[in-house]
Design a protein around this motif. Structure first.
Motif, PDB file in Angstrom:
ATOM      1  N   LEU A 210       0.828  -1.205   0.000  1.00 54.42           N
ATOM      2  CA  LEU A 210       0.000   0.000   0.000  1.00 54.42           C
ATOM      3  C   LEU A 210       0.865   1.259   0.000  1.00 54.42           C
ATOM      4  N   ILE A 211       1.891   1.277   0.812  1.00 54.04           N
ATOM      5  CA  ILE A 211       2.778   2.443   0.865  1.00 54.04           C
ATOM      6  C   ILE A 211       3.383   2.714  -0.502  1.00 54.04           C
ATOM      7  N   ILE A 212       3.827   1.669  -1.166  1.00 53.23           N
ATOM      8  CA  ILE A 212       4.433   1.838  -2.489  1.00 53.23           C
ATOM      9  C   ILE A 212       3.399   2.314  -3.505  1.00 53.23           C
ATOM     10  N   ARG A 213       2.146   1.856  -3.384  1.00 54.80           N
ATOM     11  CA  ARG A 213       1.086   2.347  -4.263  1.00 54.80           C
ATOM     12  C   ARG A 213       0.906   3.858  -4.087  1.00 54.80           C
ATOM     13  N   CYS A 214       1.130   4.332  -2.865  1.00 55.39           N
ATOM     14  CA  CYS A 214       0.936   5.747  -2.564  1.00 55.39           C
ATOM     15  C   CYS A 214       2.077   6.636  -3.046  1.00 55.39           C
ATOM     16  N   ILE A 215       3.159   6.053  -3.502  1.00 58.60           N
ATOM     17  CA  ILE A 215       4.299   6.860  -3.950  1.00 58.60           C
ATOM     18  C   ILE A 215       3.923   7.714  -5.151  1.00 58.60           C
ATOM     19  N   HIS A 217       0.612   7.324  -6.975  1.00 57.45           N
ATOM     20  CA  HIS A 217      -0.792   7.371  -7.344  1.00 57.45           C
ATOM     21  C   HIS A 217      -1.367   8.774  -7.106  1.00 57.45           C
ATOM     22  N   PRO A 218      -1.911   9.406  -8.147  1.00 51.97           N
ATOM     23  CA  PRO A 218      -2.400  10.781  -7.971  1.00 51.97           C
ATOM     24  C   PRO A 218      -3.550  10.900  -6.981  1.00 51.97           C
ATOM     25  N   ALA A 219      -4.376   9.845  -6.869  1.00 50.82           N
ATOM     26  CA  ALA A 219      -5.536   9.919  -5.980  1.00 50.82           C
ATOM     27  C   ALA A 219      -5.156   9.831  -4.513  1.00 50.82           C
ATOM     28  N   ALA A 220      -3.920   9.444  -4.212  1.00 50.53           N
ATOM     29  CA  ALA A 220      -3.490   9.353  -2.818  1.00 50.53           C
ATOM     30  C   ALA A 220      -3.189  10.710  -2.207  1.00 50.53           C
ATOM     31  N   ALA A 221      -3.001  11.716  -3.041  1.00 46.04           N
ATOM     32  CA  ALA A 221      -2.610  13.041  -2.550  1.00 46.04           C
ATOM     33  C   ALA A 221      -3.651  13.604  -1.597  1.00 46.04           C
ATOM     34  N   ASN A 222      -3.179  14.037  -0.433  1.00 49.75           N
ATOM     35  CA  ASN A 222      -4.007  14.718   0.567  1.00 49.75           C
ATOM     36  C   ASN A 222      -5.172  13.858   1.047  1.00 49.75           C
ATOM     37  N   GLN A 223      -4.846  12.606   1.336  1.00 47.96           N
ATOM     38  CA  GLN A 223      -5.843  11.656   1.814  1.00 47.96           C
ATOM     39  C   GLN A 223      -5.390  10.996   3.115  1.00 47.96           C
ATOM     40  N   VAL A 224      -6.374  10.617   3.928  1.00 48.09           N
ATOM     41  CA  VAL A 224      -6.154   9.724   5.057  1.00 48.09           C
ATOM     42  C   VAL A 224      -6.630   8.352   4.610  1.00 48.09           C
ATOM     43  N   LEU A 225      -5.752   7.351   4.701  1.00 50.45           N
ATOM     44  CA  LEU A 225      -6.046   6.015   4.206  1.00 50.45           C
ATOM     45  C   LEU A 225      -5.879   4.997   5.333  1.00 50.45           C
ATOM     46  N   LEU A 226      -6.877   4.168   5.524  1.00 51.34           N
ATOM     47  CA  LEU A 226      -6.772   3.094   6.507  1.00 51.34           C
ATOM     48  C   LEU A 226      -6.220   1.850   5.821  1.00 51.34           C
ATOM     49  N   ALA A 227      -5.365   1.128   6.541  1.00 51.85           N
ATOM     50  CA  ALA A 227      -4.747  -0.089   6.011  1.00 51.85           C
ATOM     51  C   ALA A 227      -5.328  -1.305   6.715  1.00 51.85           C
ATOM     52  N   GLY A 228      -5.244  -2.449   6.053  1.00 48.45           N
ATOM     53  CA  GLY A 228      -5.709  -3.693   6.653  1.00 48.45           C
ATOM     54  C   GLY A 228      -5.624  -4.825   5.653  1.00 48.45           C
ATOM     55  N   ASP A 229      -5.821  -6.039   6.136  1.00 49.93           N
ATOM     56  CA  ASP A 229      -5.811  -7.214   5.273  1.00 49.93           C
ATOM     57  C   ASP A 229      -7.160  -7.454   4.608  1.00 49.93           C
ATOM     58  N   GLY A 230      -8.199  -6.759   5.066  1.00 46.18           N
ATOM     59  CA  GLY A 230      -9.526  -6.990   4.523  1.00 46.18           C
ATOM     60  C   GLY A 230     -10.220  -8.201   5.109  1.00 46.18           C
ATOM     61  N   GLU A 231      -9.644  -8.788   6.163  1.00 44.79           N
ATOM     62  CA  GLU A 231     -10.233  -9.928   6.864  1.00 44.79           C
ATOM     63  C   GLU A 231     -10.141  -9.658   8.363  1.00 44.79           C
ATOM     64  N   ASP A 232     -11.194  -9.982   9.086  1.00 41.34           N
ATOM     65  CA  ASP A 232     -11.186  -9.799  10.535  1.00 41.34           C
ATOM     66  C   ASP A 232     -11.222 -11.152  11.231  1.00 41.34           C
ATOM     67  N   LEU A 233     -10.444 -11.279  12.301  1.00 42.27           N
ATOM     68  CA  LEU A 233     -10.365 -12.525  13.045  1.00 42.27           C
ATOM     69  C   LEU A 233     -10.634 -12.258  14.520  1.00 42.27           C
ATOM     70  N   SER A 234     -11.117 -13.258  15.210  1.00 41.41           N
ATOM     71  CA  SER A 234     -11.153 -13.201  16.665  1.00 41.41           C
ATOM     72  C   SER A 234      -9.760 -13.520  17.190  1.00 41.41           C
ATOM     73  N   THR A 235      -9.518 -13.204  18.444  1.00 44.46           N
ATOM     74  CA  THR A 235      -8.235 -13.558  19.050  1.00 44.46           C
ATOM     75  C   THR A 235      -8.023 -15.071  18.999  1.00 44.46           C
ATOM     76  N   THR A 236      -9.086 -15.832  19.240  1.00 44.16           N
ATOM     77  CA  THR A 236      -8.991 -17.293  19.175  1.00 44.16           C
ATOM     78  C   THR A 236      -8.600 -17.754  17.777  1.00 44.16           C
ATOM     79  N   GLU A 237      -9.242 -17.201  16.752  1.00 44.28           N
ATOM     80  CA  GLU A 237      -8.919 -17.566  15.368  1.00 44.28           C
ATOM     81  C   GLU A 237      -7.492 -17.174  15.004  1.00 44.28           C
ATOM     82  N   LEU A 238      -7.055 -16.013  15.482  1.00 43.62           N
ATOM     83  CA  LEU A 238      -5.697 -15.575  15.189  1.00 43.62           C
ATOM     84  C   LEU A 238      -4.674 -16.520  15.801  1.00 43.62           C
TER      85      LEU A 238
END
Length: 311
Positions: A210-215, A217-238
């Protein structure tokens, strides 16, 4: 592209440097506290990150700054005033760098912040547009740095990209993830077999992608971007997924979360209990849509890569 990277000796910065070198096409300068094993041709020793750090030589000819250096979240902080120390490094040091970067003609400044700016627990996923609610000193310092960076952006026109990751896991990760791995490797029985929370994580390979995409990419300018894997786990699952990745099944005892929460309160371990028992989800849809990006690795793949020798 001529880049100045801070924090190259750290967990995240080291991975950014390794990936940029592998991709090629980048002229990378490093800002370091000490020379270490880096070539003098690329390493600029700037010393401590503070309001007084001199950046002029390191910034000469740079078009982009990736600012990954910081005073990281410390579980057992021994300084008398942790917030003041976080501010000295993460706020004053960051804003000093940004001001000098803008004056030197840097076009874009990528700042690695923290999802802690949004808060440390939620009942519905955080978005980039949520009102900030930092609950700990580290996150407070990151939020104050963000506010100062926006002022510099407005005054100078230097493009700003703010990335807020949740817990970052990867090879030899510090902090909470590293502790979980050590517990499982040692075969320690853990009373975490019946936790039904939801936690968003980000593998270091996904975050760096993601960081490299932001180097550029014009749409990244002046944005706040949240990062993640796109999957959520419980502590037990992790924990089970980590055990599978290292080939040592997690020994989990199904103790109800309410019982654990009560015990943690009696022992004064509420913060630890919150990280293990509470939910913290991140909505990365804005990041994915704006940058036409998706995490290249699933959680399972990311965990497996943590323990591959090549990583």
């Amino acid at each position: 592209m001529n880049i100045l990277l801070t924090g190259a000796s750290g967990f995240l910065g080291g991975k950014i440097l390794k990936t940029l070198n592998r991709l090629g096409g980048f002229d990378i300068a490093l800002a370091l506290r000490s020379q270490g094993s880096y070539s003098a041709a690329i390493a600029h020793v700037v010393g401590e990150l503070s309001a007084d750090t001199e950046w002029s030589v390191a910034l000469t000819g740079r078009q982009l700054v990736i600012h990954a250096a910081a005073r990281a979240h410390i579980m057992k902080d021994e300084v008398a005033d942790p917030l003041a120390e976080y501010r000295r490094v993460n706020v004053e040091g960051t804003l000093n760098l940004a001001r000098q970067a803008a004056a030197a003609g840097v076009k874009r400044f990528i700042f690695i912040s923290s999802i802690g700016v949004n808060g440390n627990i939620n009942t519905c996923p955080f978005t980039a547009d949520d009102r900030p609610n930092p609950a700990e000193s580290y996150a407070q310092s990151k939020w104050e740095a963000e506010q100062g960076l926006w002022k510099i952006q407005q005054e100078t026109g230097m493009e700003l990209v703010i990335i807020r990751p949740p817990l970052v896991y990867g090879p030899s990760a510090p902090g909470n993830f590293g502790s979980l791995v050590r517990w499982i490797e040692k075969g320690i029985p853990l009373p975490l077999g019946a936790i039904h929370n939801r936690r968003s994580l980000v593998g270091i390979d996904n975050l760096v992608d993601l960081i490299i995409r932001c180097i550029n990419h014009p749409a990244a300018a002046n944005q706040v971007l949240l990062a993640g894997d796109g999957e959520d786990l419980s502590t037990t699952e992790l924990l089970r997924a980590v055990g599978k990745a290292i080939g040592r099944p997690a020994r989990l005892i199904p103790v109800p979360a309410a019982v654990l929460q009560c015990g943690a309160t009696l022992l004064g371990k509420q913060a630890m209990a919150q990280r293990l028992l509470g939910s913290l989800q991140v909505d990365i849809s804005k990041t994915c849509e704006l940058l036409d990006w998706k995490p290249p690795y699933t959680v399972e793949e990311g965990l497996r890569r943590c323990f591959e020798p090549s990583n």
